[in-house]
Design a protein around this motif. Sequence first.
Motif, PDB file in Angstrom:
ATOM      1  N   ARG A 140       0.970  -1.166   0.001  1.00  0.00           N
ATOM      2  CA  ARG A 140      -0.046   0.087   0.141  1.00  0.00           C
ATOM      3  C   ARG A 140       0.846   1.160   0.000  1.00  0.00           C
ATOM      4  O   ARG A 140       0.385   2.161  -0.543  1.00  0.00           O
ATOM      5  N   THR A 141       1.858   1.152   0.631  1.00  0.00           N
ATOM      6  CA  THR A 141       2.736   2.223   0.678  1.00  0.00           C
ATOM      7  C   THR A 141       4.240   2.104  -0.310  1.00  0.00           C
ATOM      8  O   THR A 141       5.025   2.975  -0.011  1.00  0.00           O
ATOM      9  N   PHE A 142       4.056   1.398  -1.188  1.00  0.00           N
ATOM     10  CA  PHE A 142       5.318   1.011  -1.938  1.00  0.00           C
ATOM     11  C   PHE A 142       5.804   2.149  -2.624  1.00  0.00           C
ATOM     12  O   PHE A 142       6.910   2.190  -2.375  1.00  0.00           O
ATOM     13  N   LEU A 143       5.041   3.084  -3.329  1.00  0.00           N
ATOM     14  CA  LEU A 143       5.353   4.223  -4.035  1.00  0.00           C
ATOM     15  C   LEU A 143       5.721   5.060  -3.135  1.00  0.00           C
ATOM     16  O   LEU A 143       7.097   5.835  -3.243  1.00  0.00           O
ATOM     17  N   GLY A 144       5.496   5.328  -1.764  1.00  0.00           N
ATOM     18  CA  GLY A 144       5.952   6.274  -0.761  1.00  0.00           C
ATOM     19  C   GLY A 144       7.357   5.919  -0.444  1.00  0.00           C
ATOM     20  O   GLY A 144       8.364   6.678  -0.332  1.00  0.00           O
ATOM     21  N   ARG A 145       7.439   4.432  -0.308  1.00  0.00           N
ATOM     22  CA  ARG A 145       8.779   3.917   0.369  1.00  0.00           C
ATOM     23  C   ARG A 145       9.890   4.016  -0.836  1.00  0.00           C
ATOM     24  O   ARG A 145      10.945   4.300  -0.501  1.00  0.00           O
ATOM     25  N   ILE A 146       9.349   4.040  -2.058  1.00  0.00           N
ATOM     26  CA  ILE A 146      10.374   3.971  -3.275  1.00  0.00           C
ATOM     27  C   ILE A 146      10.963   5.552  -3.101  1.00  0.00           C
ATOM     28  O   ILE A 146      12.350   5.732  -3.134  1.00  0.00           O
TER      29      ILE A 146
ATOM     30  N   ALA B 170       0.949  12.565  -5.210  1.00  0.00           N
ATOM     31  CA  ALA B 170       0.690  10.910  -5.159  1.00  0.00           C
ATOM     32  C   ALA B 170      -0.683  10.747  -4.691  1.00  0.00           C
ATOM     33  O   ALA B 170      -1.212  11.492  -3.797  1.00  0.00           O
ATOM     34  N   GLY B 171      -1.019   9.505  -5.020  1.00  0.00           N
ATOM     35  CA  GLY B 171      -2.461   8.856  -4.776  1.00  0.00           C
ATOM     36  C   GLY B 171      -2.446   7.425  -4.874  1.00  0.00           C
ATOM     37  O   GLY B 171      -1.393   6.897  -5.078  1.00  0.00           O
TER      38      GLY B 171
ATOM     39  N   PRO C 184      -0.569   2.209  -6.717  1.00  0.00           N
ATOM     40  CA  PRO C 184      -0.031   3.644  -6.364  1.00  0.00           C
ATOM     41  C   PRO C 184       0.215   4.292  -7.548  1.00  0.00           C
ATOM     42  O   PRO C 184       0.512   3.907  -8.618  1.00  0.00           O
ATOM     43  N   VAL C 185      -0.130   5.790  -7.550  1.00  0.00           N
ATOM     44  CA  VAL C 185       0.116   6.576  -8.639  1.00  0.00           C
ATOM     45  C   VAL C 185       0.915   7.894  -7.960  1.00  0.00           C
ATOM     46  O   VAL C 185       0.966   8.345  -7.181  1.00  0.00           O
TER      47      VAL C 185
ATOM     48  N   GLY D  54       1.797   1.586 -10.391  1.00  0.00           N
ATOM     49  CA  GLY D  54       2.247   0.075 -10.234  1.00  0.00           C
ATOM     50  C   GLY D  54       1.121  -1.025  -9.928  1.00  0.00           C
ATOM     51  O   GLY D  54      -0.067  -0.495  -9.614  1.00  0.00           O
ATOM     52  N   TYR D  55       1.408  -1.974 -10.246  1.00  0.00           N
ATOM     53  CA  TYR D  55       0.232  -2.947  -9.963  1.00  0.00           C
ATOM     54  C   TYR D  55       0.922  -4.474  -9.399  1.00  0.00           C
ATOM     55  O   TYR D  55       1.750  -4.410 -10.154  1.00  0.00           O
TER      56      TYR D  55
END
Length: 302
Positions: free
Chosen positions: A5-11, A172-173, A209-210, A226-227
């Motif tokens: 769920r927070t993958f893009l944030g961690r990226i 981000a969203g 994540p966008v 991503g998916y």
Amino acid sequence: AMQCRTFLGRIVLLTLTLAFVDIEYSVAGWKAGAARHAITPESPLWLSGYAARKRPSEGTRHELWVKSLALEDAKGNRGVIVTTDLLGFSPSLYEELAADFERECGLRREQVMLTASHTHTGPALADALPDFQPRDPKQREAIDVYTKRLRGLIVKTVSESLANMQPATVWAGDGTADFAVNRRENVEKDVVQIRREGKLRGPVDHDVPVLAVKKPTGELVAIVFGYACHATTLNDYLWSGDYPGFAQLALEKAHPELRQAMFFQGCGADQNPLPRRSVELCQEYGERLADAVEQVLARPMR
């Protein structure tokens, strides 16, 4: 592994060392640059992803791409996201690219997020799943030649994205798409009926994540999304990005001002797009994923 769920944030926080938590830096002071190059093989080449392949490629369904998005925050921290229509990267190619990025672009490896869509209708690469590749020396040589060309194109694309940086805002969203099915817990031939009954089993991650990058005037520059699902809808001999390829095409068609849409694969090891094995289903899944991104873009974003 499935908690993405927070993958893009961690990226962004860990890989790119950029921060969304400070409002001052999330809406002002950013720079961004985008670049891309086609990486579709110019001649027939072995495809990667299935051990049962028996011959080289037979044509192109749509172009394969390497795309790069360079970001710099108000404090001067830089990071680059690279997306590719590939199955993945071998350790040897990754190490070569990491050295190239440092030498040619001034980027440490922790500043570069190197990703693949995991399409199974992309090209085989040197030192990647060698047991899946032909024994014919000429075919193996062709794979080596392509891998060297690919390496140069990836570095060129990253360099151009850095050179293209202009003032931008970064948003981000999170969205949702539900066509991924746990392939360990559900028999593939029964999925349609099980889904109809509402009895699909096993863990899934349907988050989308966008990351949206815009010019200060509001026009979109790039969309990264991503998916968590294998790109295995298709198993034929035509080059394609599978459902992620169709999703990127749909977003770029819907937003003519957009420089590029970029897909990264999440933790989709036990997830398949089911049912599958038709171009119609592949395009449908791609469009459903693009719709999920559009819904995020239509709402207020962070």
